[in-house]
Design a protein around this motif. Structure first.
Motif, PDB file in Angstrom:
ATOM      1  N   ASP A   1     -19.330-158.619  44.922  1.00 44.38           N
ATOM      2  CA  ASP A   1     -19.004-159.285  46.188  1.00 44.38           C
ATOM      3  C   ASP A   1     -18.695-158.291  47.292  1.00 44.38           C
ATOM      4  OD1 ASP A   1     -19.248-161.991  45.213  1.00 44.38           O
ATOM      5  OD2 ASP A   1     -17.392-161.640  44.116  1.00 44.38           O
ATOM      6  N   CYS A   2     -19.431-157.183  47.321  1.00 45.55           N
ATOM      7  CA  CYS A   2     -19.291-156.183  48.384  1.00 45.55           C
ATOM      8  C   CYS A   2     -20.580-156.119  49.186  1.00 45.55           C
ATOM      9  CB  CYS A   2     -18.987-154.803  47.806  1.00 45.55           C
ATOM     10  SG  CYS A   2     -17.335-154.605  47.174  1.00 45.55           S
ATOM     11  N   ASP A   3     -20.457-156.285  50.478  1.00 39.99           N
ATOM     12  CA  ASP A   3     -21.610-156.187  51.378  1.00 39.99           C
ATOM     13  C   ASP A   3     -21.492-154.854  52.108  1.00 39.99           C
ATOM     14  OD1 ASP A   3     -23.764-156.599  52.973  1.00 39.99           O
ATOM     15  OD2 ASP A   3     -22.940-158.285  54.093  1.00 39.99           O
ATOM     16  N   ILE A   4     -22.220-153.840  51.598  1.00 40.59           N
ATOM     17  CA  ILE A   4     -22.091-152.475  52.115  1.00 40.59           C
ATOM     18  C   ILE A   4     -23.237-152.139  53.064  1.00 40.59           C
ATOM     19  CG2 ILE A   4     -22.012-150.027  51.506  1.00 40.59           C
ATOM     20  CD1 ILE A   4     -20.789-150.749  48.874  1.00 40.59           C
ATOM     21  N   ALA A   5     -22.895-151.525  54.183  1.00 41.28           N
ATOM     22  CA  ALA A   5     -23.889-150.986  55.117  1.00 41.28           C
ATOM     23  C   ALA A   5     -23.566-149.513  55.327  1.00 41.28           C
ATOM     24  CB  ALA A   5     -23.854-151.737  56.440  1.00 41.28           C
ATOM     25  N   VAL A   6     -24.589-148.656  55.237  1.00 36.55           N
ATOM     26  CA  VAL A   6     -24.381-147.217  55.349  1.00 36.55           C
ATOM     27  C   VAL A   6     -25.259-146.652  56.457  1.00 36.55           C
ATOM     28  CG1 VAL A   6     -24.294-145.019  54.115  1.00 36.55           C
ATOM     29  CG2 VAL A   6     -24.002-147.151  52.846  1.00 36.55           C
ATOM     30  N   ASP A   7     -24.662-145.914  57.363  1.00 34.33           N
ATOM     31  CA  ASP A   7     -25.404-145.243  58.432  1.00 34.33           C
ATOM     32  C   ASP A   7     -25.745-143.830  57.964  1.00 34.33           C
ATOM     33  OD1 ASP A   7     -26.464-144.127  60.699  1.00 34.33           O
ATOM     34  OD2 ASP A   7     -24.767-144.589  62.006  1.00 34.33           O
ATOM     35  N   VAL A   8     -27.020-143.586  57.643  1.00 26.72           N
ATOM     36  CA  VAL A   8     -27.454-142.274  57.151  1.00 26.72           C
ATOM     37  C   VAL A   8     -28.363-141.577  58.159  1.00 26.72           C
ATOM     38  CG1 VAL A   8     -27.205-142.833  54.714  1.00 26.72           C
ATOM     39  CG2 VAL A   8     -29.373-143.327  55.881  1.00 26.72           C
ATOM     40  N   SER A   9     -28.232-141.919  59.433  1.00 29.17           N
ATOM     41  CA  SER A   9     -29.043-141.266  60.449  1.00 29.17           C
ATOM     42  C   SER A   9     -28.683-139.779  60.540  1.00 29.17           C
ATOM     43  CB  SER A   9     -28.837-141.945  61.806  1.00 29.17           C
ATOM     44  OG  SER A   9     -27.463-141.981  62.157  1.00 29.17           O
TER      45      SER A   9
ATOM     46  N   ALA B   1     -12.404-154.264  46.025  1.00 27.52           N
ATOM     47  CA  ALA B   1     -13.229-155.397  45.599  1.00 27.52           C
ATOM     48  C   ALA B   1     -12.536-156.184  44.488  1.00 27.52           C
ATOM     49  CB  ALA B   1     -14.594-154.894  45.124  1.00 27.52           C
ATOM     50  N   ASN B   2     -11.912-155.471  43.553  1.00 29.15           N
ATOM     51  CA  ASN B   2     -11.179-156.144  42.472  1.00 29.15           C
ATOM     52  C   ASN B   2     -10.020-156.970  43.027  1.00 29.15           C
ATOM     53  OD1 ASN B   2     -12.874-154.985  40.587  1.00 29.15           O
ATOM     54  ND2 ASN B   2     -11.507-153.268  40.164  1.00 29.15           N
ATOM     55  N   SER B   3      -9.281-156.367  43.978  1.00 28.00           N
ATOM     56  CA  SER B   3      -8.158-157.076  44.596  1.00 28.00           C
ATOM     57  C   SER B   3      -8.642-158.280  45.396  1.00 28.00           C
ATOM     58  CB  SER B   3      -7.375-156.125  45.509  1.00 28.00           C
ATOM     59  OG  SER B   3      -6.818-155.063  44.781  1.00 28.00           O
ATOM     60  N   ASN B   4      -9.787-158.099  46.040  1.00 28.62           N
ATOM     61  CA  ASN B   4     -10.396-159.177  46.816  1.00 28.62           C
ATOM     62  C   ASN B   4     -10.687-160.378  45.916  1.00 28.62           C
ATOM     63  OD1 ASN B   4     -11.939-160.769  48.545  1.00 28.62           O
ATOM     64  ND2 ASN B   4     -13.730-159.429  48.468  1.00 28.62           N
ATOM     65  N   ARG B   5     -11.294-160.132  44.760  1.00 28.91           N
ATOM     66  CA  ARG B   5     -11.610-161.216  43.831  1.00 28.91           C
ATOM     67  C   ARG B   5     -10.346-161.863  43.272  1.00 28.91           C
ATOM     68  NH1 ARG B   5     -15.493-157.604  42.155  1.00 28.91           N
ATOM     69  NH2 ARG B   5     -14.233-156.971  40.374  1.00 28.91           N
ATOM     70  N   LYS B   6      -9.388-161.022  42.896  1.00 26.97           N
ATOM     71  CA  LYS B   6      -8.149-161.554  42.312  1.00 26.97           C
ATOM     72  C   LYS B   6      -7.428-162.447  43.308  1.00 26.97           C
ATOM     73  CE  LYS B   6      -4.000-160.145  39.797  1.00 26.97           C
ATOM     74  NZ  LYS B   6      -3.115-161.090  40.494  1.00 26.97           N
ATOM     75  N   GLN B   7      -7.367-161.993  44.567  1.00 23.95           N
ATOM     76  CA  GLN B   7      -6.698-162.797  45.592  1.00 23.95           C
ATOM     77  C   GLN B   7      -7.447-164.107  45.824  1.00 23.95           C
ATOM     78  OE1 GLN B   7      -6.624-161.544  49.825  1.00 23.95           O
ATOM     79  NE2 GLN B   7      -4.403-161.462  49.575  1.00 23.95           N
ATOM     80  N   SER B   8      -8.782-164.057  45.751  1.00 21.50           N
ATOM     81  CA  SER B   8      -9.583-165.273  45.935  1.00 21.50           C
ATOM     82  C   SER B   8      -9.345-166.262  44.808  1.00 21.50           C
ATOM     83  CB  SER B   8     -11.072-164.903  45.991  1.00 21.50           C
ATOM     84  OG  SER B   8     -11.341-164.106  47.112  1.00 21.50           O
ATOM     85  N   PHE B   9      -9.211-165.747  43.576  1.00 21.87           N
ATOM     86  CA  PHE B   9      -8.991-166.620  42.427  1.00 21.87           C
ATOM     87  C   PHE B   9      -7.592-167.219  42.434  1.00 21.87           C
ATOM     88  CE2 PHE B   9     -12.110-163.673  40.015  1.00 21.87           C
ATOM     89  CZ  PHE B   9     -13.174-164.266  40.684  1.00 21.87           C
TER      90      PHE B   9
END
Length: 305
Positions: free
Chosen positions: A234-242, A63-71
């Motif tokens: 800026d993280c959109d997390i989805a978790v499958d806990v079935s 996530a940090n790298s994602n933001r840095k690259q975006s900036f």
């Protein structure tokens, strides 16, 4: 490899390799943290809390790298397309029993016979204990200094565990809590939305598989909190806990994202707050323990209230 370098494994599948364990999980997490692999599947690989924590930490580094690259990048359309192609990551930890939920196993005939015998022995023990208290332990041939000792002799005493100690132990041993803890600690730190530009980074999409991991409701609450908290990074997390302890509507809520998740936001928020209350309780308990230890060393007075 470095994040966005173009040297990327699309997918690594290492399912059913119990020798991987936490050590292997940590190594894989380090590779994911620099963007060297986009999808990792380590189902039933003996991964525990340490490995789960490593993956949580890796996602926050992404996530940090994602933001840095975006900036750092300009508004060139080609760069934007190249970035969007590498903004989805997946980790499947299903089948690793890193939760603390105890599973009741079906019993065979031999187990049922032993249980029946054990029940009969306990009944006899309680009867003798009651008689000993009524007529006096000496007449029953029992020597005990207290009622608790007396019950222990009869097999009727079950020591109660300290609730705060159980909470603290769960926090350290549960993989779901360890994973969420890394994400929440990052969300509460210097990378929070209050210390950076809002809306400038494309959200990082992350899919987590934690099916049949023996996660209890406390771990499900923690994962809900990490889903809510990660949005600040800026993280959109989805978790499958079935196939854990969660009800169907909870399972669905943790897997939805975008507009589909809005109607479940109240449910996720409620579970997230419950987890944060749990963390506050742990922090208070640790503070009391620290104060008690300091008071004992200094010969001072400690007020438990």
């Amino acid at each position: 490899a470095r994040y966005g370098s173009g040297v990327v494994f699309e997918e690594i599948i290492l399912d059913n390799n119990v020798g991987i364990g936490d050590e292997g999980a940590v190594a894989l997490a380090e590779a994911m943290a620099v963007g060297a692999v986009k999808s990792i599947s380590v189902r039933s690989c003996g991964v525990k809390a340490e490995g789960c924590a490593a993956f949580g930490k890796a996602l926050m580094e992404l996530a940090n790298s994602n933001r840095k690259q975006s900036f750092d990048k300009d508004d060139d359309d080609d760069d934007d397309d190249e970035f969007s192609s590498s903004s989805t990551f997946r980790i499947d930890l299903s089948g690793n029993h890193f939760g603390t939920l105890k599973i009741k196993k079906k019993k065979g005939k031999a187990s049922l016979i032993r249980d029946k015998a054990s029940t009969n022995i306990k009944f006899i023990g309680k009867t003798l204990t009651s008689a000993a208290k009524r007529f006096g332990s000496e007449t029953m041939g029992i020597s005990a200094d207290s009622d608790d000792d007396e019950e222990a002799i009869m097999g009727g005493l079950i020591e109660e565990e300290d609730e705060e100690g159980m909470d603290d132990a769960k926090l350290q041993s549960c993989g779901g809590l360890a994973f969420a803890g890394e994400i929440l600690s990052s969300s509460d730190g210097s990378n929070s939305s209050s210390s950076r530009k809002k809306g400038s980074a494309r959200p990082l999409k992350i899919n987590i598989g934690m099916r049949q991991c023996r996660l209890d409701n406390g771990a499900i609450d923690a994962l809900s909190a990490c889903i809510v908290g990660a949005k600040k990074d800026d993280c959109d997390i989805a978790v499958d806990v079935s196939m854990n302890s969660a009800e169907g509507n909870v399972v669905d809520a943790l897997m939805k994202r975008g507009s589909a998740a809005k109607k479940d936001s109240r449910l996720l928020g409620s579970m997230a707050r419950r987890h944060m209350d749990f963390l506050d309780r742990i922090a208070d308990a640790r503070q009391r323990q620290s104060e008690a230890a300091d008071a004992a060393m200094g010969g001072g007075y400690f007020d438990e209230e």
